[in-house]
Design an enzyme around this catalytic site. Structure first.
Site, mmCIF file in Angstrom:
data_model
loop_
_atom_site.group_PDB
_atom_site.id
_atom_site.type_symbol
_atom_site.label_atom_id
_atom_site.label_comp_id
_atom_site.label_asym_id
_atom_site.label_seq_id
_atom_site.Cartn_x
_atom_site.Cartn_y
_atom_site.Cartn_z
ATOM 1 N N ASP A 8 0.892 -1.150 0.000
ATOM 2 C CA ASP A 8 0.000 0.000 0.000
ATOM 3 C C ASP A 8 0.933 1.203 0.000
ATOM 4 O O ASP A 8 2.081 1.117 0.445
ATOM 5 C CB ASP A 8 -0.899 -0.022 1.236
ATOM 6 C CG ASP A 8 -1.779 1.212 1.335
ATOM 7 O OD1 ASP A 8 -2.403 1.575 0.322
ATOM 8 O OD2 ASP A 8 -1.822 1.815 2.420
ATOM 9 N N ASP A 10 0.190 5.052 0.905
ATOM 10 C CA ASP A 10 0.073 6.020 1.996
ATOM 11 C C ASP A 10 -0.021 5.306 3.341
ATOM 12 O O ASP A 10 -0.889 4.468 3.551
ATOM 13 C CB ASP A 10 -1.145 6.916 1.774
ATOM 14 C CG ASP A 10 -1.078 7.653 0.441
ATOM 15 O OD1 ASP A 10 0.033 7.943 -0.031
ATOM 16 O OD2 ASP A 10 -2.144 7.919 -0.134
#
Length: 166
Positions: A8, A10
């Site tokens: 992922d 952020d």
């Protein structure tokens, strides 16, 4: 068949400031560059899978995302590291930009971004994993049939060494 790590973006690779799209607002998470490099050195395909509903919300454009992702890879090359491909979902059912405002199978926790990468790069799901910071990331990994690890702490390199490469 190849192995892969899916990050992922952020909250895992960079500080999550909410709707990041400007280079000047990007700040690496401690140990992120070293983590990417370690996976590269261990012959993992290295991908980013990220929801980017800010496009549907009208906060920024897909071009803004591409500029940021290109910049990230340029920074990584300075350390001998790279991301093989960035997968992102610009859709959000309740957005204000009509062409992006609908349900989308690529939005996590749906597994389409991972499934697409697996087909494109001939990935072995049993040898692949996702590192995320939200429950939706871990659900996405489960939905895709790969291992999911929820990043906790403040140093990604310590995390992967303690959890994945122990």
């Amino acid at each position: 068949m190849n192995k892969a790590v899916f990050f992922d973006r952020d909250g895992v690779l960079n500080r999550d400031i909410g709707y990041l799209y400007r280079i000047e607002d990007f700040h690496w998470i401690k140990g992120a560059i070293e983590s990417i490099k370690k996976f590269n050195e261990r012959n993992y395909y290295t991908f980013v899978v990220t929801n980017q509903s800010g496009v549907a919300r009208g906060y920024y454009t897909e071009q803004d995302i591409k500029i940021l992702h290109n910049w990230i890879n340029t920074q990584l090359t300075k350390y001998g590291a790279h991301i093989d491909e960035f997968f992102y979902c610009p859709h959000y059912e309740y957005g204000i930009i009509k062409r992006y405002s609908h349900f989308c199978e690529c939005r996590k926790p749906n597994p389409k971004m991972i499934d697409d990468a697996c087909k494109k790069y001939y990935l072995n799901k049993k040898m692949s994993l996702l590192i995320g910071d939200r429950d939706s990331d871990i659900i996405c990994a489960k939905n895709a049939g790969i291992k999911g690890y929820k990043f906790v702490g403040n140093d990604l390199f310590d995390f992967i060494n303690n959890i994945i490469f122990k």
